[in-house]
Design a protein around this motif. Structure first.
Motif, PDB file in Angstrom:
ATOM      1  N   ARG A   8      -1.557  -5.007   6.409  1.00 44.98           N
ATOM      2  CA  ARG A   8      -0.787  -4.716   5.247  1.00 44.98           C
ATOM      3  C   ARG A   8       0.067  -3.264   5.364  1.00 44.98           C
ATOM      4  O   ARG A   8      -0.363  -2.322   6.301  1.00 44.98           O
ATOM      5  CB  ARG A   8      -1.749  -4.228   4.176  1.00 44.98           C
ATOM      6  N   VAL A  56       2.219  -0.126   5.117  1.00 44.87           N
ATOM      7  CA  VAL A  56       1.824   1.058   4.145  1.00 44.87           C
ATOM      8  C   VAL A  56       2.928   2.188   4.178  1.00 44.87           C
ATOM      9  O   VAL A  56       3.556   2.566   5.318  1.00 44.87           O
ATOM     10  CB  VAL A  56       0.715   1.813   4.832  1.00 44.87           C
ATOM     11  N   VAL A  75       1.062  -1.126   0.041  1.00 47.10           N
ATOM     12  CA  VAL A  75      -0.113   0.221  -0.190  1.00 47.10           C
ATOM     13  C   VAL A  75       0.973   1.109   0.034  1.00 47.10           C
ATOM     14  O   VAL A  75       1.846   1.345   0.602  1.00 47.10           O
ATOM     15  CB  VAL A  75      -1.099   0.133   1.232  1.00 47.10           C
ATOM     16  N   HIS A  95      -5.835  -0.267   6.495  1.00 43.79           N
ATOM     17  CA  HIS A  95      -4.873  -0.991   5.884  1.00 43.79           C
ATOM     18  C   HIS A  95      -3.944  -1.626   7.091  1.00 43.79           C
ATOM     19  O   HIS A  95      -3.769  -2.997   6.991  1.00 43.79           O
ATOM     20  CB  HIS A  95      -4.227  -0.453   4.899  1.00 43.79           C
TER      21      HIS A  95
END
Length: 234
Positions: free
Chosen positions: A93, A95, A33, A88
């Motif tokens: 995830r 980032v 991301v 996120h």
């Protein structure tokens, strides 16, 4: 429950894509991301700097951090804008948040950091600041030896600008925009105009250097700076 993602704030430099650090590049290309901020209805400058390095398969998150707001109003808006980044991270995830220049030197990433760094593991990667890039682009040594260097935001009142300029050997005046005329007048008042050097969008393709008294005050962008180099010549 998924493992929390890691938050990275990376400085992407002042505009030249080749000024991105190797560490920032590695993190940028490995993160699932990528988040970046821009003004409403404008392209993100940070994304534009690193666009050639993006894989095309990453999730991209755009957020807006409006300026010139009252602190209480701004805080609520900033909380809302960084929420997608937090989602996120909570989902596991990593980032990478892009920031022009350096993340902690007047950087937009600071507003993300203060809201999320206590909840998620965070790493900040320094970037080349416009403070370093502008004197180089202008071709002038900024400071020598024991010189005092001062960074001044142009929006401050003229009286404060005068006080700080009288107490320093060299200065960088940032965030000019609509404050240019006030700053130029202060420099003439103090006899510093002959030393002052004006530059727009340093290291970018649109980089422009203009004599101070030839600058159109109505056309001064946010990404501009006045450099007053030291008088020292060692």
């Amino acid at each position: 429950m998924p493992t929390k993602g890691r938050l990275y704030g990376i400085g992407v430099g002042p505009g030249d894509p080749e000024l991105l650090t190797l560490k920032a590049l590695r993190l940028l290309q490995s993160a699932p991301v990528v988040a970046y901020q821009s003004a409403v209805d404008k392209e993100s400058i940070a994304r534009g700097i690193v666009s050639q390095y993006l894989s095309g398969h990453q999730i991209e998150v755009l957020f807006h951090l409006p300026r010139a707001l009252e602190p209480e109003t701004a805080s609520a808006i900033y909380d809302q804008e960084v929420a997608p980044i937090a989602e996120h991270l909570a989902a596991g995830r990593d980032v990478v948040v892009l920031c022009e220049g350096d993340p902690f030197f007047y950087g937009s990433f600071m507003y993300v950091f203060t809201r999320l760094s206590e909840k998620y593991q965070t790493e900040v990667v320094p970037g080349v600041s416009s403070l370093m890039a502008c004197p180089v682009a202008l071709g002038v040594p900024f400071t020598y030896y024991n010189d005092i260097m001062t960074v001044l935001p142009a929006p401050m009142p003229a009286e404060q600008l005068i006080t700080h300029l009288l107490a320093t050997d060299a200065a960088a005046i940032m965030k000019l925009g609509r404050h240019f005329t006030k700053v130029r007048d202060v420099l003439h008042q103090l006899g510093l105009a002959s030393r002052a050097l004006y530059i727009e969008r340093a290291t970018m393709a649109q980089q422009t250097i203009i004599p101070l008294d030839e600058v159109d005050p109505d056309q001064v962008p946010y990404f501009s700076m006045i450099i007053i180099p030291t008088k020292s010549r060692l």
